[in-house]
Design a protein around this motif. Structure first.
Motif, PDB file in Angstrom:
ATOM      1  N   TYR A   1       0.850  -1.181   0.000  1.00 50.24           N
ATOM      2  CA  TYR A   1       0.000   0.000   0.000  1.00 50.24           C
ATOM      3  C   TYR A   1       0.888   1.234   0.000  1.00 50.24           C
ATOM      4  O   TYR A   1       1.957   1.242   0.617  1.00 50.24           O
ATOM      5  CB  TYR A   1      -0.876   0.046   1.258  1.00 50.24           C
TER       6      TYR A   1
ATOM      7  N   THR B   1      -1.399   7.773   1.260  1.00 53.02           N
ATOM      8  CA  THR B   1      -1.737   9.042   0.600  1.00 53.02           C
ATOM      9  C   THR B   1      -2.611   9.851   1.550  1.00 53.02           C
ATOM     10  O   THR B   1      -3.112   9.325   2.560  1.00 53.02           O
ATOM     11  CB  THR B   1      -2.503   8.825  -0.715  1.00 53.02           C
TER      12      THR B   1
ATOM     13  N   VAL C   1      -3.471   3.212  -0.463  1.00 54.88           N
ATOM     14  CA  VAL C   1      -3.878   2.782  -1.798  1.00 54.88           C
ATOM     15  C   VAL C   1      -3.139   1.490  -2.138  1.00 54.88           C
ATOM     16  O   VAL C   1      -1.912   1.453  -2.131  1.00 54.88           O
ATOM     17  CB  VAL C   1      -3.555   3.877  -2.846  1.00 54.88           C
TER      18      VAL C   1
ATOM     19  N   GLY D   1      -1.531  -1.467  -4.284  1.00 55.84           N
ATOM     20  CA  GLY D   1      -0.899  -1.549  -5.592  1.00 55.84           C
ATOM     21  C   GLY D   1       0.349  -2.397  -5.555  1.00 55.84           C
ATOM     22  O   GLY D   1       0.517  -3.249  -4.675  1.00 55.84           O
TER      23      GLY D   1
ATOM     24  N   SER E   1      -1.138   1.865  -8.605  1.00 57.39           N
ATOM     25  CA  SER E   1      -2.274   1.346  -7.856  1.00 57.39           C
ATOM     26  C   SER E   1      -2.938   0.206  -8.639  1.00 57.39           C
ATOM     27  O   SER E   1      -2.861   0.159  -9.871  1.00 57.39           O
ATOM     28  CB  SER E   1      -3.284   2.464  -7.581  1.00 57.39           C
TER      29      SER E   1
ATOM     30  N   SER F   1      -6.164  -0.297  -8.802  1.00 58.14           N
ATOM     31  CA  SER F   1      -7.407   0.210  -9.388  1.00 58.14           C
ATOM     32  C   SER F   1      -7.285   1.711  -9.615  1.00 58.14           C
ATOM     33  O   SER F   1      -6.561   2.392  -8.891  1.00 58.14           O
ATOM     34  CB  SER F   1      -8.582  -0.035  -8.444  1.00 58.14           C
TER      35      SER F   1
ATOM     36  N   LEU G   1      -8.282   5.595  -9.304  1.00 57.23           N
ATOM     37  CA  LEU G   1      -8.874   6.400  -8.246  1.00 57.23           C
ATOM     38  C   LEU G   1      -9.621   7.572  -8.879  1.00 57.23           C
ATOM     39  O   LEU G   1      -9.207   8.101  -9.917  1.00 57.23           O
ATOM     40  CB  LEU G   1      -7.782   6.926  -7.316  1.00 57.23           C
TER      41      LEU G   1
ATOM     42  N   TRP H   1     -11.130   9.341 -13.623  1.00 54.78           N
ATOM     43  CA  TRP H   1     -10.474   8.204 -12.988  1.00 54.78           C
ATOM     44  C   TRP H   1      -9.065   8.043 -13.551  1.00 54.78           C
ATOM     45  O   TRP H   1      -8.854   8.178 -14.754  1.00 54.78           O
ATOM     46  CB  TRP H   1     -11.275   6.927 -13.239  1.00 54.78           C
TER      47      TRP H   1
ATOM     48  N   TYR I   1      -5.085   5.831 -12.637  1.00 56.20           N
ATOM     49  CA  TYR I   1      -4.247   5.021 -11.756  1.00 56.20           C
ATOM     50  C   TYR I   1      -3.264   5.931 -11.033  1.00 56.20           C
ATOM     51  O   TYR I   1      -2.784   6.909 -11.602  1.00 56.20           O
ATOM     52  CB  TYR I   1      -3.479   3.952 -12.556  1.00 56.20           C
ATOM     53  N   TYR I   2      -2.967   5.625  -9.784  1.00 55.55           N
ATOM     54  CA  TYR I   2      -2.012   6.394  -8.993  1.00 55.55           C
ATOM     55  C   TYR I   2      -0.635   5.806  -9.283  1.00 55.55           C
ATOM     56  O   TYR I   2      -0.404   4.628  -9.047  1.00 55.55           O
ATOM     57  CB  TYR I   2      -2.353   6.249  -7.506  1.00 55.55           C
TER      58      TYR I   2
END
Length: 132
Positions: free
Chosen positions: A39, A42, A47, A49, A62, A64, A66, A76, A78-79
């Motif tokens: 994780y 943040t 998050v 990933g 990540s 999924s 965000l 949306w 990805y981080y």
């Protein structure tokens, strides 16, 4: 359940190496050294990933996308975090004083950005790899 879904995704997409190359810009001679499910801490919370360590960079993405606001629209994405190895300043393992089972790895870049990773399945292996 999240880890099972991630494992299924990795198998379906051809492994961590293939996902790494599809997600991040790489050069042909760059080799993936290791990957760690974890994780990223943040301001919106942790998050889930994968943290990738290659011969050229440290990269996180990540699992999924965000959501975020762009004007009146919700979008949306990805981080992602990418730190070239020559920009890496420090890797510091850390343990919570309140709950010693909570272990973190702080990663600092030469431009004073800090990233806190946690929830590793194999914390000691991640620390060793990142410090090398």
């Amino acid at each position: 359940m999240g880890r099972i879904a991630q494992g299924t995704k990795v198998l379906a997409e051809g492994g961590y190496e293939k996902i790494f190359r599809q997600t991040f810009e790489t050069v042909p001679e760059e080799q993936l050294q290791n990957s760690f499910a974890c994780y990223l801490s943040t301001s919106a919370g942790p998050v889930m990933g994968v943290l990738y360590v290659s011969t050229a960079k440290l990269a996180y993405c990540s699992d999924s996308p965000l959501s975020y606001q762009n004007g009146s629209k919700t979008e949306w994405s990805y981080y992602k975090v990418v730190i070239p190895l020559h920009q890496l300043k420090a890797v510091n393992p850390s343990t919570s004083r309140v709950n010693p089972s909570e272990k973190y790895i702080q990663v600092s870049s030469v431009d004073s950005h800090e990233f806190w990773f946690m929830g590793f399945l194999n914390y000691e292996s991640a620390v060793k790899c990142l410090q090398e």
